[in-house]
Structure formats: C-alpha cells, structure tokens
Motif scaffolding. Sequence first.
Motif, PDB file in Angstrom:
ATOM      1  N   HIS A 108      -3.063  -4.766   3.710  1.00 52.71           N
ATOM      2  CA  HIS A 108      -1.873  -4.388   4.466  1.00 52.71           C
ATOM      3  C   HIS A 108      -2.311  -3.659   5.738  1.00 52.71           C
ATOM      4  O   HIS A 108      -3.258  -2.853   5.711  1.00 52.71           O
ATOM      5  CB  HIS A 108      -0.983  -3.472   3.614  1.00 52.71           C
ATOM      6  N   PRO A 109      -1.656  -3.926   6.870  1.00 54.41           N
ATOM      7  CA  PRO A 109      -2.066  -3.300   8.141  1.00 54.41           C
ATOM      8  C   PRO A 109      -2.195  -1.785   8.085  1.00 54.41           C
ATOM      9  O   PRO A 109      -3.032  -1.206   8.786  1.00 54.41           O
ATOM     10  CB  PRO A 109      -0.949  -3.727   9.108  1.00 54.41           C
ATOM     11  N   GLU A 110      -1.402  -1.120   7.242  1.00 53.04           N
ATOM     12  CA  GLU A 110      -1.436   0.337   7.193  1.00 53.04           C
ATOM     13  C   GLU A 110      -2.732   0.875   6.597  1.00 53.04           C
ATOM     14  O   GLU A 110      -3.108   2.022   6.853  1.00 53.04           O
ATOM     15  CB  GLU A 110      -0.238   0.870   6.400  1.00 53.04           C
ATOM     16  N   ILE A 111      -3.420   0.066   5.786  1.00 48.91           N
ATOM     17  CA  ILE A 111      -4.667   0.541   5.176  1.00 48.91           C
ATOM     18  C   ILE A 111      -5.870  -0.298   5.591  1.00 48.91           C
ATOM     19  O   ILE A 111      -6.989  -0.025   5.171  1.00 48.91           O
ATOM     20  CB  ILE A 111      -4.565   0.559   3.636  1.00 48.91           C
TER      21      ILE A 111
END
Length: 294
Positions: A195-198
Amino acid sequence: MNWGTTTNVTIRDLLNFLGYIITAGIDECQTDFGEALHYYTLAFEGNGTVFDLVRRRFDSPDLVHPFIDSRLWAVAEEEADFSDRDDADEVVAPLFEVKKQRFLFEDEIMDLGYSSRDLYQNLPYDFINHRNGMSSTGQKEDIIRKINGYFAPNASRPRLRLWLSHRYRSKSSLALVSRTTVPKREMRLQKPQLHPEIAGTIGYTPSHTAIEYKNGGDPIRLRISKSLYRAIGALDANIPYTLRDRDEEQQILEFMEEIEYHEDYSEETGEIMVKDTETGKVERIDVEDSIYRE
C-alpha cells in the motif's frame, strides 16, 4: 517477518542476530581481534532462530563450486602451518571453512574471479529476471508464448490460446480441447505492491507475479509463482509433456476456463485443437460452415 515457508523470524530474533555479530556478546571494547570475532564467523556461531537459518542455508553441502572451493582451499593451504602432510586436512579444513564463510559475505573484496551467487547454481534465475524485469517490453508476450508453448509447442501467435478439460468423477481428462484465443491487449502483467502509505517504510520483494484478464467484469488472474514459471518453461527445458506436473497444469486450466465464459466464439467456423494428454500429441481441426476437416 517470514523467511522461507516454514520458519517465522521475529524482529527480536533479528536484533539478537545483528547485536551478536556486531558485539560478539562482549561488553568490553576490543581493538585487537582475530577471525573468531569477525562478523562472518560470528554469524554461524550464535544461538537463535536466525543463526539456525544461516547455518542451514549458508553452511549447506549443496553450496559447492569446484573452482571457488579449490581456490579457497589453495589459499588456506598457503596460510596453514603444518609439517606432516598427513595432518594437512586437519589443519587446512578449519581455515578453509572460515574463508568460505567470509566469501559468502565479501566475495567482491576477496576477488577470486567468481561471486557468491555462483554457489547457488540451482536458483531460479529465469523467474527472478522475469519478476525483476516486469517493466521491460516483451514480458507479457513472453509469458503468453510460454503458456501457449506448454500445451502446443511451436505456437507463435501473439494471442493466448485457451484449453479446456473434462474431469469425470475426479479422473483426469484424456484430452484437452481448444477453440478460443484471446488477444494480448486483453491481458496484462501485474506485480504485487505494498500500500502506498507503507511502501516507503520497508523493503518488499514479491514471491509471485500474475497475468490478468479483464474484459468488463472482475479481473481473472493466474498467479505465477516460481514453480508455475518453471512449469510453463518446460518447453524450453525439453521436458516431455507426459512428465510435467499436473497440479501446476490444473491451475492454468482453471484460469483458462474462467476466461472462456467471457469470450465469444463461432460454432460454425474456426479452428479447434485437440491434445492427447497421454501422448502429448496435438491435432488441428478446421471448421468451415459446420464441416470439420483435419
């Protein structure tokens, strides 16, 4: 964290490993130390899950190479101090083991003309290159070619040919039938991503890729693992069809069967291919105005 398929490694295990190979578990500062305190030696000496994995994966009898081992043994012999030739093995072997351990970590510094990667002669380099080269041109066409070639050698059309089987009372089908092909524009290669956030917080290497069919509905995917990639490369390896893994083949057939439901085909004209699953022989039948011709 998971290393391999059966052993779980925790962050605590990893910190224990790193802490030991850096400090050797010694409180006092050391300024003069020999091979016993080098990190590449300590990596094989400690206790814990990661140490067990290191010993199992890097201290394996399978990690041999005739030229690397002979060079390391020759260097160890030059450094060994022995007067009786009969004692040579007992004196040289421990030195050789240390140099082999160092080579696994510092192959470029030791400059033997080989890399530690050469020890892993059975690594699936083809799959690794496929996974790491997803952005390069021709990857999708190559996967389609391999899948087509798995069922029908010398198949060169840039379309995915769909094969169907009929299983009766859990018995394998004696024949596969193909009547439909899918243009490559309806297929695309996908690689799992975080996921882009991690995505920027940890490194991630996917264990597989996927070829995906999407034609208006939910995407249909075939998971391409190392074992499946090896299976569809059976043509290149000249492995006879009758000796190939049927479990891997069933994954491909189930993928094709799902796609078949979404594709249209003519019942009056076209090309039908029939494959004998016992001999691997493929027969082609042309259909014109509902008339079948071999």
